[in-house]
Design a protein around this motif. Structure first.
Motif, PDB file in Angstrom:
ATOM      1  N   TYR A 189       0.855  -1.306  -0.025  1.00 13.85           N
ATOM      2  CA  TYR A 189      -0.165   0.055  -0.086  1.00 13.85           C
ATOM      3  C   TYR A 189       0.854   1.335   0.098  1.00 13.85           C
ATOM      4  O   TYR A 189       0.502   2.218  -0.619  1.00 13.85           O
ATOM      5  N   VAL A 190       2.083   1.231   0.882  1.00 12.91           N
ATOM      6  CA  VAL A 190       2.914   2.585   0.931  1.00 12.91           C
ATOM      7  C   VAL A 190       3.603   2.657  -0.238  1.00 12.91           C
ATOM      8  O   VAL A 190       3.721   3.797  -0.802  1.00 12.91           O
ATOM      9  N   SER A 191       3.988   1.392  -0.960  1.00  9.93           N
ATOM     10  CA  SER A 191       4.534   1.556  -2.350  1.00  9.93           C
ATOM     11  C   SER A 191       3.693   2.295  -3.395  1.00  9.93           C
ATOM     12  O   SER A 191       4.297   2.988  -4.223  1.00  9.93           O
ATOM     13  N   GLY A 192       2.326   1.832  -3.296  1.00 13.10           N
ATOM     14  CA  GLY A 192       1.429   2.417  -4.309  1.00 13.10           C
ATOM     15  C   GLY A 192       1.366   3.819  -4.138  1.00 13.10           C
ATOM     16  O   GLY A 192       1.234   4.657  -5.021  1.00 13.10           O
ATOM     17  N   VAL A 193       1.321   4.236  -2.792  1.00  6.55           N
ATOM     18  CA  VAL A 193       1.005   5.464  -2.501  1.00  6.55           C
ATOM     19  C   VAL A 193       2.136   6.289  -3.117  1.00  6.55           C
ATOM     20  O   VAL A 193       2.007   7.617  -3.636  1.00  6.55           O
ATOM     21  N   CYS A 194       3.320   5.984  -2.768  1.00  9.57           N
ATOM     22  CA  CYS A 194       4.513   6.645  -3.107  1.00  9.57           C
ATOM     23  C   CYS A 194       4.576   6.646  -4.873  1.00  9.57           C
ATOM     24  O   CYS A 194       5.085   7.607  -5.421  1.00  9.57           O
ATOM     25  N   TRP A 195       4.318   5.590  -5.418  1.00  2.00           N
ATOM     26  CA  TRP A 195       4.348   5.455  -6.810  1.00  2.00           C
ATOM     27  C   TRP A 195       3.331   6.667  -7.186  1.00  2.00           C
ATOM     28  O   TRP A 195       3.704   7.298  -8.535  1.00  2.00           O
ATOM     29  N   THR A 196       2.100   6.664  -6.897  1.00  2.00           N
ATOM     30  CA  THR A 196       1.159   7.699  -7.245  1.00  2.00           C
ATOM     31  C   THR A 196       1.757   9.252  -7.020  1.00  2.00           C
ATOM     32  O   THR A 196       1.410   9.899  -7.845  1.00  2.00           O
ATOM     33  N   LEU A 197       2.342   9.283  -6.037  1.00  4.03           N
ATOM     34  CA  LEU A 197       3.113  10.704  -5.717  1.00  4.03           C
ATOM     35  C   LEU A 197       3.983  10.897  -7.089  1.00  4.03           C
ATOM     36  O   LEU A 197       4.063  12.124  -7.352  1.00  4.03           O
ATOM     37  N   VAL A 198       4.850   9.949  -7.486  1.00  7.81           N
ATOM     38  CA  VAL A 198       5.835  10.278  -8.498  1.00  7.81           C
ATOM     39  C   VAL A 198       4.934  10.232  -9.729  1.00  7.81           C
ATOM     40  O   VAL A 198       5.130  11.578 -10.379  1.00  7.81           O
ATOM     41  N   TYR A 199       3.965   9.568 -10.085  1.00  5.02           N
ATOM     42  CA  TYR A 199       3.544   9.875 -11.474  1.00  5.02           C
ATOM     43  C   TYR A 199       2.387  11.074 -11.596  1.00  5.02           C
ATOM     44  O   TYR A 199       2.361  11.972 -12.396  1.00  5.02           O
ATOM     45  N   ASP A 200       1.767  11.198 -10.436  1.00  4.32           N
ATOM     46  CA  ASP A 200       0.972  12.292 -10.611  1.00  4.32           C
ATOM     47  C   ASP A 200       1.192  13.489 -10.194  1.00  4.32           C
ATOM     48  O   ASP A 200       0.913  14.640 -10.789  1.00  4.32           O
ATOM     49  N   THR A 201       2.408  13.832  -9.689  1.00  3.68           N
ATOM     50  CA  THR A 201       3.284  14.979  -9.558  1.00  3.68           C
ATOM     51  C   THR A 201       3.844  15.360 -10.926  1.00  3.68           C
ATOM     52  O   THR A 201       3.645  16.488 -11.485  1.00  3.68           O
ATOM     53  N   ILE A 202       4.194  14.374 -11.652  1.00  8.09           N
ATOM     54  CA  ILE A 202       4.950  14.666 -13.104  1.00  8.09           C
ATOM     55  C   ILE A 202       3.349  15.168 -13.806  1.00  8.09           C
ATOM     56  O   ILE A 202       3.661  16.001 -14.672  1.00  8.09           O
ATOM     57  N   TYR A 203       2.431  14.378 -13.626  1.00  9.61           N
ATOM     58  CA  TYR A 203       1.146  15.114 -14.297  1.00  9.61           C
ATOM     59  C   TYR A 203       0.770  16.453 -14.001  1.00  9.61           C
ATOM     60  O   TYR A 203       0.562  17.206 -14.717  1.00  9.61           O
ATOM     61  N   ALA A 204       0.926  16.594 -12.869  1.00  8.38           N
ATOM     62  CA  ALA A 204       0.615  17.974 -12.093  1.00  8.38           C
ATOM     63  C   ALA A 204       1.568  19.244 -12.494  1.00  8.38           C
ATOM     64  O   ALA A 204       1.117  20.122 -12.754  1.00  8.38           O
ATOM     65  N   HIS A 205       2.610  18.745 -13.021  1.00  3.26           N
ATOM     66  CA  HIS A 205       3.477  19.915 -13.788  1.00  3.26           C
ATOM     67  C   HIS A 205       2.684  20.376 -15.116  1.00  3.26           C
ATOM     68  O   HIS A 205       3.354  21.396 -15.248  1.00  3.26           O
ATOM     69  N   GLN A 206       1.915  19.531 -15.573  1.00  6.76           N
ATOM     70  CA  GLN A 206       1.488  19.953 -16.868  1.00  6.76           C
ATOM     71  C   GLN A 206       0.396  21.027 -16.837  1.00  6.76           C
ATOM     72  O   GLN A 206       0.102  22.075 -17.388  1.00  6.76           O
ATOM     73  N   ASP A 207      -0.191  21.157 -15.279  1.00  2.00           N
ATOM     74  CA  ASP A 207      -1.154  22.065 -14.944  1.00  2.00           C
ATOM     75  C   ASP A 207      -0.735  23.221 -14.200  1.00  2.00           C
ATOM     76  O   ASP A 207      -1.604  23.940 -13.792  1.00  2.00           O
ATOM     77  N   LYS A 208       0.590  23.092 -13.827  1.00  2.00           N
ATOM     78  CA  LYS A 208       0.923  24.205 -12.813  1.00  2.00           C
ATOM     79  C   LYS A 208       0.308  25.559 -13.050  1.00  2.00           C
ATOM     80  O   LYS A 208       0.087  26.371 -12.213  1.00  2.00           O
ATOM     81  N   GLU A 209       0.873  26.096 -14.065  1.00  2.00           N
ATOM     82  CA  GLU A 209       0.327  27.417 -14.464  1.00  2.00           C
ATOM     83  C   GLU A 209      -1.182  27.733 -14.340  1.00  2.00           C
ATOM     84  O   GLU A 209      -1.473  28.778 -13.779  1.00  2.00           O
ATOM     85  N   ASP A 210      -1.951  26.667 -14.986  1.00  2.00           N
ATOM     86  CA  ASP A 210      -3.353  26.798 -14.852  1.00  2.00           C
ATOM     87  C   ASP A 210      -3.754  26.914 -13.108  1.00  2.00           C
ATOM     88  O   ASP A 210      -4.870  27.587 -12.925  1.00  2.00           O
ATOM     89  N   ASP A 211      -3.045  25.954 -12.381  1.00  2.00           N
ATOM     90  CA  ASP A 211      -3.528  25.693 -11.181  1.00  2.00           C
ATOM     91  C   ASP A 211      -2.992  26.913 -10.195  1.00  2.00           C
ATOM     92  O   ASP A 211      -3.815  27.640  -9.424  1.00  2.00           O
ATOM     93  N   LEU A 212      -1.924  27.751 -10.896  1.00  2.00           N
ATOM     94  CA  LEU A 212      -1.900  28.949 -10.046  1.00  2.00           C
ATOM     95  C   LEU A 212      -2.768  30.038 -10.269  1.00  2.00           C
ATOM     96  O   LEU A 212      -3.253  30.913  -9.427  1.00  2.00           O
TER      97      LEU A 212
END
Length: 184
Positions: free
Chosen positions: A67-90
């Motif tokens: 479970y912890v492994s999956g949470v950490c993996w999600t933090l990796v891939y979804d942070t990469i994904y979130a970098h696509q939207d950072k200007e819009d998020d701001l």
């Protein structure tokens, strides 16, 4: 028959207990810079639920590192994904780990990647998976390292490519679980 009924009840209770995460996740971008962590907690609840449904228990030495492994993996891939939207998020005032980590993102992703792989190794060891599992983990670590080291966090299309490439990371891990189980 009683055992099957117990498994069904345990699985239903575990499934229902995920609803708090499911309902709260969409609001997290408004309240915390860690919505990706809540996504990880929510998405990876299936590791707990799946194990309980198949095995009829929650072996903490196997499912918690998984479970912890999956949470950490999600933090990796979804942070990469979130970098696509950072200007819009701001612009709209929502938060993300991409904004929280900023210029230190790759260091954070490296830490989460190491934690993810460590959790997978520990879970596999406790589940008594055979040596091929660890060979596959080596390949998976190369893939994850490639994503983190080569992603251009300022390029939306590259972030998307790296995010999508996680299907291969997951496939490698799945292949490792199968090969490790067949060899043990």
């Amino acid at each position: 028959m009683i055992s099957l009924i117990g498994i069904l009840i345990q699985s239903r209770v575990l499934g229902a207990s995920s609803l708090l995460l499911v309902f709260s996740y969409p609001l997290m971008k408004r309240f915390t810079f860690w919505p990706q962590a809540f996504l990880g907690l929510t998405f990876n609840w299936g590791a707990l639920l799946g194990w309980a449904a198949v095995k009829g228990n929650l072996d903490p030495f196997i499912v918690l590192p998984l479970y912890v492994s999956g949470v950490c993996w999600t933090l990796v891939y979804d942070t990469i994904y979130a970098h696509q939207d950072k200007e819009d998020d701001l612009k709209v005032g929502v938060k993300s780990t991409a904004l929280r980590f900023g210029d230190s993102t790759k260091e954070w992703l490296t830490g989460f990647g190491i934690a993810s792989l460590g959790g997978l190794a520990l879970s596999g060891f406790n589940a008594e998976l055979g040596w091929p599992y660890y060979a596959f983990l080596g390949v998976a670590s190369g893939h994850l390292g490639w994503q983190i080291w080569t992603v251009n966090l300022c390029c939306r299309s590259d972030c998307n490519r790296k995010f999508v490439s996680n299907k291969w990371y997951g496939a490698i891990i799945f292949g490792g679980i199968l090969a490790g189980r067949l060899s043990s």
